[in-house]
Design a protein around this motif. Structure first.
Motif, PDB file in Angstrom:
ATOM      1  N   CYS A  52       7.215  -2.652   1.195  1.00 12.99           N
ATOM      2  CA  CYS A  52       7.904  -2.290  -0.050  1.00 12.99           C
ATOM      3  C   CYS A  52       8.214  -3.525  -0.881  1.00 12.99           C
ATOM      4  O   CYS A  52       8.071  -3.514  -2.117  1.00 12.99           O
ATOM      5  N   GLN A  53       8.636  -4.596  -0.212  1.00 11.78           N
ATOM      6  CA  GLN A  53       8.925  -5.831  -0.933  1.00 11.78           C
ATOM      7  C   GLN A  53       7.658  -6.426  -1.558  1.00 11.78           C
ATOM      8  O   GLN A  53       7.693  -6.929  -2.688  1.00 11.78           O
ATOM      9  N   ARG A  54       6.567  -6.382  -0.829  1.00  9.97           N
ATOM     10  CA  ARG A  54       5.289  -6.878  -1.356  1.00  9.97           C
ATOM     11  C   ARG A  54       4.848  -6.059  -2.570  1.00  9.97           C
ATOM     12  O   ARG A  54       4.366  -6.595  -3.553  1.00  9.97           O
ATOM     13  N   PHE A  55       4.989  -4.752  -2.448  1.00 11.30           N
ATOM     14  CA  PHE A  55       4.640  -3.873  -3.553  1.00 11.30           C
ATOM     15  C   PHE A  55       5.455  -4.239  -4.793  1.00 11.30           C
ATOM     16  O   PHE A  55       4.911  -4.379  -5.892  1.00 11.30           O
ATOM     17  N   ALA A 260      -0.858   2.287 -18.331  1.00 10.60           N
ATOM     18  CA  ALA A 260      -1.131   0.992 -17.696  1.00 10.60           C
ATOM     19  C   ALA A 260      -0.239   0.778 -16.477  1.00 10.60           C
ATOM     20  O   ALA A 260      -0.677   0.238 -15.456  1.00 10.60           O
ATOM     21  N   GLN A 261       1.019   1.209 -16.548  1.00  8.82           N
ATOM     22  CA  GLN A 261       1.925   1.065 -15.413  1.00  8.82           C
ATOM     23  C   GLN A 261       1.562   2.038 -14.297  1.00  8.82           C
ATOM     24  O   GLN A 261       1.643   1.703 -13.112  1.00  8.82           O
ATOM     25  N   GLN A 262       1.155   3.247 -14.654  1.00 11.21           N
ATOM     26  CA  GLN A 262       0.697   4.206 -13.641  1.00 11.21           C
ATOM     27  C   GLN A 262      -0.494   3.638 -12.868  1.00 11.21           C
ATOM     28  O   GLN A 262      -0.537   3.692 -11.629  1.00 11.21           O
ATOM     29  N   ASP A 263      -1.458   3.112 -13.599  1.00  8.52           N
ATOM     30  CA  ASP A 263      -2.656   2.555 -12.970  1.00  8.52           C
ATOM     31  C   ASP A 263      -2.309   1.377 -12.071  1.00  8.52           C
ATOM     32  O   ASP A 263      -2.880   1.219 -10.977  1.00  8.52           O
ATOM     33  N   LEU A 264      -1.374   0.551 -12.525  1.00  8.58           N
ATOM     34  CA  LEU A 264      -0.976  -0.614 -11.731  1.00  8.58           C
ATOM     35  C   LEU A 264      -0.308  -0.176 -10.434  1.00  8.58           C
ATOM     36  O   LEU A 264      -0.614  -0.715  -9.352  1.00  8.58           O
ATOM     37  N   ILE A 265       0.582   0.780 -10.509  1.00  9.45           N
ATOM     38  CA  ILE A 265       1.268   1.284  -9.317  1.00  9.45           C
ATOM     39  C   ILE A 265       0.259   1.807  -8.298  1.00  9.45           C
ATOM     40  O   ILE A 265       0.339   1.491  -7.098  1.00  9.45           O
ATOM     41  N   MET A 266      -0.713   2.593  -8.749  1.00 11.34           N
ATOM     42  CA  MET A 266      -1.687   3.164  -7.823  1.00 11.34           C
ATOM     43  C   MET A 266      -2.622   2.100  -7.258  1.00 11.34           C
ATOM     44  O   MET A 266      -3.011   2.152  -6.079  1.00 11.34           O
ATOM     45  N   ALA A 267      -2.980   1.111  -8.075  1.00 15.05           N
ATOM     46  CA  ALA A 267      -3.866   0.039  -7.602  1.00 15.05           C
ATOM     47  C   ALA A 267      -3.174  -0.803  -6.532  1.00 15.05           C
ATOM     48  O   ALA A 267      -3.743  -1.098  -5.469  1.00 15.05           O
ATOM     49  N   VAL A 268      -1.939  -1.212  -6.808  1.00 17.19           N
ATOM     50  CA  VAL A 268      -1.194  -2.021  -5.837  1.00 17.19           C
ATOM     51  C   VAL A 268      -0.906  -1.194  -4.587  1.00 17.19           C
ATOM     52  O   VAL A 268      -1.003  -1.689  -3.460  1.00 17.19           O
ATOM     53  N   GLY A 269      -0.583   0.091  -4.768  1.00 17.91           N
ATOM     54  CA  GLY A 269      -0.333   0.957  -3.624  1.00 17.91           C
ATOM     55  C   GLY A 269      -1.529   1.045  -2.696  1.00 17.91           C
ATOM     56  O   GLY A 269      -1.386   0.977  -1.471  1.00 17.91           O
ATOM     57  N   ALA A 270      -2.722   1.172  -3.270  1.00 15.94           N
ATOM     58  CA  ALA A 270      -3.944   1.222  -2.456  1.00 15.94           C
ATOM     59  C   ALA A 270      -4.160  -0.085  -1.705  1.00 15.94           C
ATOM     60  O   ALA A 270      -4.575  -0.090  -0.541  1.00 15.94           O
TER      61      ALA A 270
END
Length: 339
Positions: A52-55, A260-270
């Protein structure tokens, strides 16, 4: 015309905010991430907290500070069992939540801790892009939740008086299984079941209210059960106890964010999924080492013993889940295709 450094910085901030935040140029989007596990640092402690911290650090860095996330470990923001419902309502932004904890609210989520349905990390890794993963993603989306990271964890059994390795060993023991389905299998094996969150296991075992507990390898370490347990059945090779503990975001919150924020969240999550798998596997090994060092006897499941648990699960937990409704039955059939 002379342009000051302050004007340059302000211009960059406005440009970044315009790209990431839409209207409120000077305000960053702030997300709160809740979980029940012990807090640590970015490099030490429970890997779920570190994930979670890394995310949070990555989305902050890549958005230029326009998207920030704060992590609240140890149920410090919200009680453990309240998280799923709060995510659905938009009262909680994000959470790393054991999916089966929502079983009382959404029956299908119990598949996240279905005994012997996921015996290895390799099988678990296939779920995300397989039929079962697509179905589970849609189910949660319909319930108001978006899966950001798929995180599987192996687990085992820590016990005080005697080992719990085979189904025969369960008879007469007071055991915490971790889900309704796990409990059904344990009852069929002759155990009395105890239902409580993993962060309450230590106290129950300490007082003698519980003889044995099933949970993830990481929780066995984080909650220091080696101080009480004399036996550990490890999940480091294969196990009937695999839990899906995904990083989730409220759909209500997610859909209000700029694309752009949605895409970033999903990219980092993956990207966090690799870290999660490596962390879980490392803790499987570390858990066995910690318990052995503390004087506990450590056992590994062989293929024959796993099959015995799987047969028992098929006759009890799988059947019960299948008979709940057509949605549960369809999910189960899709998952079984990967075995």
């Amino acid at each position: 015309m002379t342009i000051s450094r302050r004007q340059v910085v302000q211009g960059l901030a406005v440009g970044s905010a315009g790209l990431w935040g839409g209207g409120a140029l000077a305000q960053a989007t702030a997300l709160k991430i809740s979980h029940q596990f012990p807090g640590g640092t970015a490099t030490e402690g429970d890997f779920r907290d570190r994930l979670c911290q890394r995310f949070a650090a990555e989305v902050d860095k890549r958005s230029g500070g326009a998207l920030k996330a704060s992590v609240y470990p140890g149920s410090s923001l919200m009680k453990t069992n309240a998280q799923f419902s709060a995510l659905r309502k938009g009262a909680l932004d994000m959470g790393l939540v054991p999916l089966s904890y929502a079983g009382g609210e959404v029956a299908e989520t119990n598949i996240g801790l279905m005994p012997a349905l996921v015996p290895t990390y390799e099988v678990g890794a296939q779920w995300k892009n397989a039929e079962v993963g697509r179905m589970l993603t849609k189910l949660l989306d319909d319930k108001g939740i978006v899966i950001v990271s798929w995180i599987w964890q192996a687990g085992g059994v820590a016990s005080r008086a005697r080992p719990l390795v085979t189904p025969d060993d369960a008879k007469g023991l007071k055991v915490r299984g971790g889900s309704r389905e796990m409990d059904l299998m344990l009852k069929a094996a002759g155990a009395s079941v105890i239902s409580l969150p993993s962060n309450e296991i230590y106290a129950a075992m300490q007082t003698g209210a519980m003889d044995a507990a099933m949970t993830s390898s990481t929780s066995f370490i984080s909650f220091k059960l080696e101080e009480l347990a004399k036996h550990l059945t490890s999940g480091r090779q294969r196990t009937y106890w695999f839990m899906l503990e995904p990083l989730l975001i409220s759909k209500e919150i997610f859909t209000k964010l700029p694309k752009a924020q949605q895409d970033l969240i999903m990219a980092v999550g993956a990207e966090m999924e690799k870290f999660g798998t490596e962390g879980a596997k490392a803790d499987d090994k570390l858990c066995a080492e910690v318990y052995a060092k503390a004087g506990a006897k450590v056992y590994d499941l062989d293929e024959a013993t796993l099959k015995r648990w799987q047969t028992l699960a098929h006759e009890t937990a799988w059947k019960d889940f299948n008979d709940k409704n057509e949605s549960c039955a369809t999910l189960l059939r899709a998952a079984q295709k990967l075995l």
